[in-house]
Design a protein around this motif. Structure first.
Motif, PDB file in Angstrom:
ATOM      1  N   LYS A   1      -5.068  14.423 -12.234  1.00 60.29           N
ATOM      2  CA  LYS A   1      -4.195  13.357 -11.742  1.00 60.29           C
ATOM      3  C   LYS A   1      -4.753  12.773 -10.449  1.00 60.29           C
ATOM      4  CE  LYS A   1      -0.608  16.063 -11.445  1.00 60.29           C
ATOM      5  NZ  LYS A   1       0.737  16.602 -11.239  1.00 60.29           N
ATOM      6  N   PRO A   2      -4.356  11.542 -10.109  1.00 57.16           N
ATOM      7  CA  PRO A   2      -4.791  10.976  -8.825  1.00 57.16           C
ATOM      8  C   PRO A   2      -4.314  11.847  -7.661  1.00 57.16           C
ATOM      9  CG  PRO A   2      -3.816   9.274 -10.200  1.00 57.16           C
ATOM     10  CD  PRO A   2      -3.554  10.591 -10.874  1.00 57.16           C
ATOM     11  N   PHE A   3      -5.160  11.975  -6.642  1.00 56.04           N
ATOM     12  CA  PHE A   3      -4.801  12.685  -5.417  1.00 56.04           C
ATOM     13  C   PHE A   3      -4.276  11.623  -4.469  1.00 56.04           C
ATOM     14  CE2 PHE A   3      -5.847  14.507  -1.236  1.00 56.04           C
ATOM     15  CZ  PHE A   3      -5.181  15.719  -1.354  1.00 56.04           C
ATOM     16  N   LYS A   4      -2.979  11.643  -4.221  1.00 47.98           N
ATOM     17  CA  LYS A   4      -2.363  10.600  -3.421  1.00 47.98           C
ATOM     18  C   LYS A   4      -1.186  11.160  -2.637  1.00 47.98           C
ATOM     19  CE  LYS A   4       0.581   9.107  -7.194  1.00 47.98           C
ATOM     20  NZ  LYS A   4       1.033   7.977  -7.996  1.00 47.98           N
ATOM     21  N   SER A   5      -0.706  10.357  -1.740  1.00 48.94           N
ATOM     22  CA  SER A   5       0.427  10.740  -0.907  1.00 48.94           C
ATOM     23  C   SER A   5       1.683  10.924  -1.750  1.00 48.94           C
ATOM     24  CB  SER A   5       0.680   9.666   0.155  1.00 48.94           C
ATOM     25  OG  SER A   5       1.852   9.965   0.873  1.00 48.94           O
ATOM     26  N   GLU A   6       2.443  11.940  -1.403  1.00 53.06           N
ATOM     27  CA  GLU A   6       3.740  12.158  -2.026  1.00 53.06           C
ATOM     28  C   GLU A   6       4.850  12.009  -0.994  1.00 53.06           C
ATOM     29  OE1 GLU A   6       3.574  15.918  -4.060  1.00 53.06           O
ATOM     30  OE2 GLU A   6       2.100  15.180  -5.491  1.00 53.06           O
ATOM     31  N   PHE A   7       4.470  11.555   0.194  1.00 52.48           N
ATOM     32  CA  PHE A   7       5.408  11.399   1.301  1.00 52.48           C
ATOM     33  C   PHE A   7       6.200  10.107   1.117  1.00 52.48           C
ATOM     34  CE2 PHE A   7       6.273   9.951   5.716  1.00 52.48           C
ATOM     35  CZ  PHE A   7       7.036  11.028   6.144  1.00 52.48           C
ATOM     36  N   ASP A   8       7.507  10.196   1.292  1.00 56.00           N
ATOM     37  CA  ASP A   8       8.360   9.023   1.200  1.00 56.00           C
ATOM     38  C   ASP A   8       9.129   8.898   2.505  1.00 56.00           C
ATOM     39  OD1 ASP A   8       9.672   6.825   0.162  1.00 56.00           O
ATOM     40  OD2 ASP A   8      11.128   8.012  -0.951  1.00 56.00           O
TER      41      ASP A   8
ATOM     42  N   TYR B   1       0.639   4.341   5.324  1.00 52.56           N
ATOM     43  CA  TYR B   1      -0.706   4.144   4.798  1.00 52.56           C
ATOM     44  C   TYR B   1      -1.219   5.253   3.891  1.00 52.56           C
ATOM     45  CZ  TYR B   1      -0.733   0.353   8.124  1.00 52.56           C
ATOM     46  OH  TYR B   1      -0.429  -0.785   8.805  1.00 52.56           O
ATOM     47  N   GLY B   2      -0.398   6.164   3.474  1.00 53.58           N
ATOM     48  CA  GLY B   2      -0.837   7.199   2.550  1.00 53.58           C
ATOM     49  C   GLY B   2      -1.431   8.397   3.258  1.00 53.58           C
ATOM     50  N   LEU B   3      -2.392   9.009   2.633  1.00 56.15           N
ATOM     51  CA  LEU B   3      -3.027  10.199   3.182  1.00 56.15           C
ATOM     52  C   LEU B   3      -3.791   9.871   4.459  1.00 56.15           C
ATOM     53  CD1 LEU B   3      -4.450  11.664  -0.127  1.00 56.15           C
ATOM     54  CD2 LEU B   3      -2.430  12.455   1.106  1.00 56.15           C
ATOM     55  N   GLU B   4      -3.725  10.792   5.398  1.00 54.45           N
ATOM     56  CA  GLU B   4      -4.474  10.628   6.647  1.00 54.45           C
ATOM     57  C   GLU B   4      -5.471  11.785   6.754  1.00 54.45           C
ATOM     58  OE1 GLU B   4      -3.765  10.338  11.478  1.00 54.45           O
ATOM     59  OE2 GLU B   4      -2.082  10.862  10.186  1.00 54.45           O
ATOM     60  N   VAL B   5      -6.677  11.468   7.169  1.00 56.24           N
ATOM     61  CA  VAL B   5      -7.702  12.478   7.396  1.00 56.24           C
ATOM     62  C   VAL B   5      -8.002  12.496   8.891  1.00 56.24           C
ATOM     63  CG1 VAL B   5     -10.089  13.153   6.928  1.00 56.24           C
ATOM     64  CG2 VAL B   5      -8.674  12.217   5.089  1.00 56.24           C
ATOM     65  N   VAL B   6      -7.940  13.683   9.491  1.00 58.58           N
ATOM     66  CA  VAL B   6      -8.252  13.849  10.909  1.00 58.58           C
ATOM     67  C   VAL B   6      -9.147  15.067  11.077  1.00 58.58           C
ATOM     68  CG1 VAL B   6      -6.108  12.777  11.699  1.00 58.58           C
ATOM     69  CG2 VAL B   6      -6.208  15.242  11.430  1.00 58.58           C
TER      70      VAL B   6
ATOM     71  N   GLY C   1      -6.902   5.367   0.366  1.00 59.08           N
ATOM     72  CA  GLY C   1      -5.594   6.000   0.512  1.00 59.08           C
ATOM     73  C   GLY C   1      -5.318   7.032  -0.548  1.00 59.08           C
ATOM     74  N   MET C   2      -6.034   6.959  -1.648  1.00 57.44           N
ATOM     75  CA  MET C   2      -5.887   7.924  -2.738  1.00 57.44           C
ATOM     76  C   MET C   2      -7.236   8.074  -3.421  1.00 57.44           C
ATOM     77  SD  MET C   2      -4.099   5.776  -5.827  1.00 57.44           S
ATOM     78  CE  MET C   2      -4.793   6.740  -7.119  1.00 57.44           C
ATOM     79  N   ILE C   3      -7.348   9.134  -4.240  1.00 57.80           N
ATOM     80  CA  ILE C   3      -8.601   9.358  -4.962  1.00 57.80           C
ATOM     81  C   ILE C   3      -8.263   9.577  -6.427  1.00 57.80           C
ATOM     82  CG2 ILE C   3     -10.706  10.734  -5.121  1.00 57.80           C
ATOM     83  CD1 ILE C   3     -10.118  11.701  -2.233  1.00 57.80           C
TER      84      ILE C   3
END
Length: 155
Positions: A53-60, A67-72, A103-105
């Motif tokens: 499945k796509p790797f994406k944000s599940e945050f609502d 902006y979706g997933l954040e990488v730090v 934002g997603m993969i």
């Protein structure tokens, strides 16, 4: 026996969906660059989605422009000593100068992200480069860290 199977399937229902999301992602490559003219340490990060499945944000949240997933990148002590840090935070965070990425993969694909951080004034770029991998890559969804990739320092 029936109660045990019901118990196990209930636990799996609540645990496995989150497990699948984070376990399907891997770090493909990470490169660092020192941008001397701007006094910046830049990380170019590639991650691969090995799941179905796509790797994406599940945050609502109630806002409009999340902006979706954040990488730090969270610094270790040696890298932190070379970098400008965010003041008034309970977290050790380097001062961000820019970032971007997908934002997603999608399943079976690779996503690219980059993050840039401010080097302390007068900092030695060679020392910063030496300790750039004294750090951990974090994937954040909303306010929750969902995956950590500790890097091996090359000092």
């Amino acid at each position: 026996m029936r109660k045990l199977l019901l118990f196990i399937s209930t636990i799996a229902f609540f645990i496995l969906p989150g497990f699948d999301q984070t376990e399907q992602i891997s770090l493909s490559s990470i490169d660092t660059t020192i941008i001397k003219a701007e006094n910046i340490l830049r990380y170019d990060i590639k991650m691969k989605n090995e799941g179905p499945k796509p790797f994406k944000s599940e945050f609502d949240y109630p806002g409009q422009y999340y902006y979706g997933l954040e990488v730090v990148v969270r610094p270790g002590e040696k890298l932190a000593s070379k970098m400008e840090l965010v003041e008034d935070s309970k977290y050790m965070k380097m001062l961000p100068m820019g970032s971007g990425g997908t934002g997603m993969i999608d399943s079976g694909k690779e996503g690219s992200f980059h993050v840039e951080y401010r080097i302390k004034d007068g900092g030695d770029p060679k020392e910063v480069k030496k300790w750039a991998f004294d750090s951990t890559v974090l994937i954040i969804d909303g306010v929750k860290i969902i995956k950590e990739f500790p890097l091996n320092h090359e000092g």
